[in-house]
Scaffold this active site. Structure first.
Site, short mmCIF file in Angstrom:
data_model
loop_
_atom_site.label_atom_id
_atom_site.label_comp_id
_atom_site.label_asym_id
_atom_site.label_seq_id
_atom_site.Cartn_x
_atom_site.Cartn_y
_atom_site.Cartn_z
N CYS A 116 0.81 -1.23 0.00
CA CYS A 116 0.00 0.00 0.00
C CYS A 116 0.84 1.27 0.00
O CYS A 116 0.33 2.35 -0.27
CB CYS A 116 -0.94 -0.01 1.19
SG CYS A 116 -2.03 -1.43 1.14
N HIS A 256 -3.66 7.05 2.05
CA HIS A 256 -3.99 5.71 1.56
C HIS A 256 -5.38 5.34 2.11
O HIS A 256 -5.69 5.61 3.27
CB HIS A 256 -2.94 4.72 2.05
CG HIS A 256 -3.31 3.30 1.80
ND1 HIS A 256 -3.68 2.84 0.56
CD2 HIS A 256 -3.39 2.22 2.64
CE1 HIS A 256 -3.96 1.55 0.64
NE2 HIS A 256 -3.80 1.15 1.89
N ASN A 286 -10.14 -0.52 -0.93
CA ASN A 286 -8.69 -0.41 -0.87
C ASN A 286 -8.10 -0.95 -2.18
O ASN A 286 -8.13 -2.15 -2.42
CB ASN A 286 -8.19 -1.21 0.34
CG ASN A 286 -6.69 -1.11 0.53
OD1 ASN A 286 -5.97 -0.61 -0.34
ND2 ASN A 286 -6.22 -1.58 1.66
O1 UT7 Z 1 -3.98 -1.40 3.22
C1 UT7 Z 1 -3.05 -2.18 3.89
C2 UT7 Z 1 -3.13 -2.01 5.34
N1 UT7 Z 1 -4.34 -2.58 5.84
C3 UT7 Z 1 -5.04 -1.94 6.75
O2 UT7 Z 1 -4.69 -0.85 7.12
C4 UT7 Z 1 -6.23 -2.67 7.36
C5 UT7 Z 1 -6.18 -2.58 8.85
N2 UT7 Z 1 -7.23 -3.30 9.51
C6 UT7 Z 1 -8.54 -2.96 9.45
O3 UT7 Z 1 -8.89 -2.02 8.76
C7 UT7 Z 1 -9.52 -3.68 10.33
O4 UT7 Z 1 -8.82 -4.52 11.23
C8 UT7 Z 1 -10.58 -4.53 9.54
C9 UT7 Z 1 -11.52 -3.61 8.80
C10 UT7 Z 1 -9.86 -5.46 8.58
C11 UT7 Z 1 -11.41 -5.34 10.55
O5 UT7 Z 1 -12.02 -4.48 11.48
P1 UT7 Z 1 -11.90 -4.76 13.04
O6 UT7 Z 1 -12.67 -3.69 13.71
O7 UT7 Z 1 -10.44 -4.89 13.38
O8 UT7 Z 1 -12.66 -6.13 13.19
P2 UT7 Z 1 -12.11 -7.49 13.80
O9 UT7 Z 1 -11.20 -8.17 12.83
O10 UT7 Z 1 -11.63 -7.27 15.19
O11 UT7 Z 1 -13.46 -8.31 13.88
C12 UT7 Z 1 -14.52 -7.93 14.80
C13 UT7 Z 1 -15.65 -8.92 14.64
C14 UT7 Z 1 -15.20 -10.38 14.69
O12 UT7 Z 1 -16.24 -11.12 15.32
P3 UT7 Z 1 -16.12 -11.53 16.88
O13 UT7 Z 1 -14.88 -12.35 16.96
O14 UT7 Z 1 -16.03 -10.23 17.62
O15 UT7 Z 1 -17.39 -12.28 17.09
C15 UT7 Z 1 -15.12 -10.79 13.26
O16 UT7 Z 1 -15.30 -12.17 13.06
O17 UT7 Z 1 -16.26 -8.75 13.35
C16 UT7 Z 1 -16.25 -10.02 12.64
N3 UT7 Z 1 -16.09 -9.75 11.23
C17 UT7 Z 1 -17.12 -9.47 10.42
N4 UT7 Z 1 -18.42 -9.34 10.64
C18 UT7 Z 1 -19.20 -9.02 9.58
C19 UT7 Z 1 -14.93 -9.72 10.49
N5 UT7 Z 1 -15.20 -9.44 9.23
C20 UT7 Z 1 -16.55 -9.25 9.14
C21 UT7 Z 1 -17.40 -8.93 8.09
N6 UT7 Z 1 -18.72 -8.82 8.36
N7 UT7 Z 1 -16.97 -8.72 6.83
#
Ligand code: UT7
Length: 329
Positions: A116, A256, A286
């Site tokens: 990225c 980004h 992204n």
């Molecule tokens: O561009 C390169 C660099 N990349 C980035 O900068 C990305 C950085 N990371 C992020 O933007 C975030 O971590 C994500 C958007 C990828 C995820 O958001 P988050 O707030 O960190 O969510 P999480 O991974 O902690 O997941 C929270 C909950 C989980 O459920 P439980 O374990 O709390 O029951 C996940 O299983 O949300 C669940 N979850 C979803 N639910 C609905 C994960 N993906 C989804 C989804 N829809 N698509």
């Protein structure tokens, strides 16, 4: 005579027609529009479809658009740099393939792989070529066909990525416009959180690498999020501090587009209000190396000559950085 700086003299872009909306994804994996929008800011992404279509097919229309904006022929470009993590193939490089499709005969070119942050790495490299006095027209393109390495059964990643390409032309300037400073960083210990394990010399393609889904992007979202928030904000702050700039001096933050919450944190750290932040993640998701030039492409009508812009990125590697550009057009 004032030293040569590398000015951005034109911007081009391209996103494919086909859309993948949050509603479409909700039919493919267990997710919903509300979760995606509130956690990332994304509503839809563009996807390059069609047999035989690759990243070079995103680069070509972006460069043609760039040349049209500048009123030049592709063959007047001296060097083409493509930042990408989704090259058409390992080699020849995507810049070579795209140059052939563009019928560019007089340029050399190469790819840069810094995920990225690829566009910032490529921009800094391209600017140095212009500043050296040896090259007059360097095209810097960020392009990724992320759909080619996205696992559409993994809800944690498939909602994030889209396809697209953005391009800028760098030309010598003697009035102090262009790329004025850049801080680029990397930390390979972050590689375990965001990577694609299969296909390289470590894990050459086998049935096993396919079964283990190692040819798809892998991301452990939370640690990446944590590092991205501090990395992007800290480096942007360091850049403006060391150039004695204040929030009032900055016309635009060009971040980004990985997650709206990371962008908001960076803007807050720099003391910038929302009106000064370019945002198009809602429409493209992204697009990895393409996000920053696609922001410039969308917002170029709002830019004025002399505006101070801060480009900022964070991504796989880890790689991150910030670049100060004085707008020249
Ligand atoms: O561009 C390169 C660099 N990349 C980035 O900068 C990305 C950085 N990371 C992020 O933007 C975030 O971590 C994500 C958007 C990828 C995820 O958001 P988050 O707030 O960190 O969510 P999480 O991974 O902690 O997941 C929270 C909950 C989980 O459920 P439980 O374990 O709390 O029951 C996940 O299983 O949300 C669940 N979850 C979803 N639910 C609905 C994960 N993906 C989804 C989804 N829809 N698509």
């Amino acid at each position: 005579m004032q030293k040569i700086t590398a000015a951005i003299t034109a911007v081009g872009g391209y996103v494919p027609e086909d859309l993948l909306t949050n509603a479409d994804l909700a039919k493919m994996v267990d997710t919903n529009d509300e979760w995606i929008k509130s956690r990332t800011g994304i509503s839809e992404r563009h996807i390059l479809k069609g047999e035989g279509k690759a990243t070079s097919d995103l680069v070509v229309p972006a460069v043609l658009d760039l040349c049209k904006q500048r009123g030049i022929e592709p063959n007047e470009i001296d060097c083409l740099i493509v930042a990408t993590v989704t090259p058409d193939m390992f080699f020849p490089n995507t810049a070579n393939i795209a140059s052939d499709k563009l019928d560019i005969k007089n340029a050399w070119g190469f790819d840069i792989l810094a995920a990225c942050s690829g566009f910032l790495y490529a921009l800094t490299t391209g600017a140095a070529l212009v500043e050296s006095g040896r090259y007059k027209r360097v095209a810097v393109v960020g392009a990724d066909k992320m759909s080619s390495i996205t696992d559409y059964t993994d809800r944690a990643t498939c909602i994030l990525f889209g396809d697209g390409a953005g391009a800028v032309l760098l030309e010598p300037n003697h009035e102090g416009y262009g790329v004025l400073d850049s801080i680029l960083k990397s930390d390979g210990s972050g590689g375990k959180y965001l990577n694609m394990k299969g296909g390289g010399s470590l894990n050459p393609p086998t049935h096993e690498t396919v079964d283990k889904k190692q040819h798809y992007l892998f991301q452990d979202g939370q640690p990446v999020f944590k590092f991205a928030v501090t990395g992007m904000a800290d480096v942007s702050y360091e850049l403006i501090q060391r150039n004695n700039l204040t929030a009032d001096d900055i016309a635009w933050l060009v971040p980004h587009q990985a997650n709206k919450r990371i962008i908001d944190a960076t803007a807050r750290r720099m003391g910038l209000s929302d009106e000064k932040v370019m945002l198009n993640i809602q429409r493209y998701g992204n697009t990895t190396a393409a996000t920053i030039p696609l922001c410039l492409w969308d917002f170029q009508g709002k830019l004025n000559k002399g505006d101070n812009l801060v480009f900022a990125a964070f991504g796989g590697g880890f790689t991150w950085g910030a670049t100060w550009v004085k707008w020249a057009i």
